[in-house]
Design an enzyme around this catalytic site. Structure first.
Site, mmCIF file in Angstrom:
data_model
loop_
_atom_site.group_PDB
_atom_site.id
_atom_site.type_symbol
_atom_site.label_atom_id
_atom_site.label_comp_id
_atom_site.label_asym_id
_atom_site.label_seq_id
_atom_site.Cartn_x
_atom_site.Cartn_y
_atom_site.Cartn_z
ATOM 1 N N CYS A 104 0.874 -1.170 0.000
ATOM 2 C CA CYS A 104 0.000 0.000 0.000
ATOM 3 C C CYS A 104 0.914 1.223 0.000
ATOM 4 C CB CYS A 104 -0.888 -0.032 1.253
ATOM 5 S SG CYS A 104 -1.910 1.427 1.404
ATOM 6 N N CYS A 115 -10.557 13.951 5.728
ATOM 7 C CA CYS A 115 -11.445 12.881 6.223
ATOM 8 C C CYS A 115 -11.243 12.726 7.729
ATOM 9 C CB CYS A 115 -11.164 11.563 5.517
ATOM 10 S SG CYS A 115 -11.298 11.674 3.730
ATOM 11 N N CYS A 118 -9.033 9.913 9.601
ATOM 12 C CA CYS A 118 -7.726 9.648 9.002
ATOM 13 C C CYS A 118 -6.644 10.538 9.603
ATOM 14 C CB CYS A 118 -7.813 9.890 7.499
ATOM 15 S SG CYS A 118 -6.240 9.764 6.681
ATOM 16 N N SER A 190 -7.332 4.238 -4.914
ATOM 17 C CA SER A 190 -8.465 4.690 -4.104
ATOM 18 C C SER A 190 -8.729 6.183 -4.331
ATOM 19 C CB SER A 190 -8.190 4.439 -2.620
ATOM 20 O OG SER A 190 -7.405 5.477 -2.113
ATOM 21 N N LEU A 214 -16.561 5.394 0.317
ATOM 22 C CA LEU A 214 -17.932 5.894 0.426
ATOM 23 C C LEU A 214 -18.245 6.225 1.884
ATOM 24 C CD1 LEU A 214 -20.527 6.480 -1.152
ATOM 25 C CD2 LEU A 214 -21.229 4.116 -0.731
ATOM 26 N N ASN A 289 -9.510 1.390 12.353
ATOM 27 C CA ASN A 289 -8.681 1.495 13.557
ATOM 28 C C ASN A 289 -9.067 2.755 14.318
ATOM 29 O OD1 ASN A 289 -7.391 -0.600 12.331
ATOM 30 N ND2 ASN A 289 -5.352 0.265 12.442
ATOM 31 N N CYS A 332 -3.926 4.437 7.823
ATOM 32 C CA CYS A 332 -3.406 5.567 7.068
ATOM 33 C C CYS A 332 -2.872 6.702 7.945
ATOM 34 C CB CYS A 332 -4.563 6.047 6.202
ATOM 35 S SG CYS A 332 -4.173 7.334 5.085
#
Ligand code: SF4
Length: 344
Positions: A104, A115, A118, A190, A214, A289, A332
């Site tokens: 990743c 977001c 995140c 993504s 989403l 997480n 992330c």
């Protein structure tokens, strides 16, 4: 100013060599050194003359990055913290599955999408990564561990479609048979839902998998989690996704991070099923997480199963993402954030 040589495709490399009064066929040799053997010094290109190596050194550089930290989890997921030439820090995660290694990678230093769940976005966006820097995340790990990575997910820090030109070049280069030869179908990109960019990506007509974050089926909930929803509503997003599917004939994956009491209700599951029912789609439920800086908690195991069951009953294609690396801050931006906080 020196140019990043590992961001050039074969034709550009050939042109560059002609400009240096060298033979065009050298391009293929150099490309193989860069993208198959993954060298980071021109001096290691043993079938080139000393004078050509000197010319390359004068005009180009090869992107490389230093490993600042590596954290290995019990399930063998490894999170790398890389330092770039300008001292910025990015994260990359290596995951081991039965079918091989997946990686990743990050596409930007930080992120400005905001977001709510995140950690990558907490300090905003620093800059885009170059295609060479996206490749170098893969090459550095392959070299260090002497492995071959089979699948690439562009889902680390950053919004890849904000960096579309470099992303497209990255996909072109990683796909070339003289290099790593990773098929487009083994690449997932993504997006948090940049509708206009999804339409641009559709025009590139690639065979990659598009994964759309989403995370909620209602505008008010999605907006509270993802500010981008103010610019592109769920309807606008789905219009762009439909255009993408029609153009590429590829199934879209919708990512849905389940957050306790926010988007994991029965009503959300029903509305989600309604939205996806007649779309070529697949939904990936993510047990999110916990992010210390935010107040989100992950949904209980029972709730996750019930949510998935409700979708399945309505004929929706659903998987629950295996939770990898939860003991090493693998979500992330979490490791980068804790490293930077420590350094402050
Ligand atoms: S989830 Fe992705 S798009 Fe959203 S803030 Fe984090 S890195 Fe950016």
């Amino acid at each position: 100013m020196k140019q990043e040589i590992n961001a050039l495709n074969m034709e550009e490399l050939e042109l560059a060599l002609i400009e240096l009064n060298e033979k065009k066929f050298r391009a293929k040799q150099i490309f193989k050194w860069l993208h198959e053997k993954m060298v980071t010094n021109f001096g290691d290109m043993s079938n080139l003359s000393k004078s050509l190596i000197d010319k390359l050194d004068e005009n180009f550089y090869i992107t490389s990055m230093n490993v600042l930290e590596r954290l290995e989890s019990k399930d063998q997921t490894i999170k790398y913290l890389f330092q770039l030439h300008d001292h910025h820090i990015i994260e990359t995660v290596l995951m081991k599955y039965k079918h091989g290694y997946s990686i990743c990678i990050s596409s930007q230093v930080g992120c400005r999408m905001g977001c709510n769940f995140c950690a990558s976005t907490i300090d905003g966006l620093e800059r885009n990564l170059t295609s060479g820097e996206m490749l170098a995340q893969i090459y550095t790990i392959q070299r260090e561990k002497d492995i071959k990575i089979r699948n690439v997910v562009v889902m680390g820090s950053g919004e890849p479609l904000e960096n579309l030109d470099h992303l497209l070049r990255f996909i072109e280069l990683i796909n070339i048979p003289e290099g790593q030869n990773i098929g487009q179908r083994n690449i997932t990109v993504s997006t948090c839902g940049l509708a206009e960019q999804i339409r641009k990506l559709a025009k590139a007509n690639l065979q990659i998998t598009l994964a759309v974050s989403l995370h909620a089926p209602y505008d008010d909930i999605r907006q509270s989690m993802m500010p981008i929803n103010r610019k592109y509503s769920i309807q606008t997003l789905f219009d762009a996704c439909d255009y993408y599917t029609q153009s590429t004939n590829r199934r879209i994956t919708y990512e849905y991070a389940l957050i306790r009491g926010v988007n994991d209700t029965d009503a959300c599951a029903n509305e989600l099923a309604r939205l996806l029912k007649h779309r070529l789609s697949h939904i990936n439920l993510i047990p999110v997480n916990d992010v210390i800086e935010r107040e989100y908690e992950k949904s209980s195991e029972v709730r996750i199963q019930a949510f998935a069951g409700q979708l399945e009953k309505k004929g929706i294609n659903v998987t629950i993402r295996r939770e990898l690396g939860s003991d090493i801050n693998a979500a992330c931006g979490q490791l980068r954030k804790s490293y930077q906080d420590k350094e402050k």
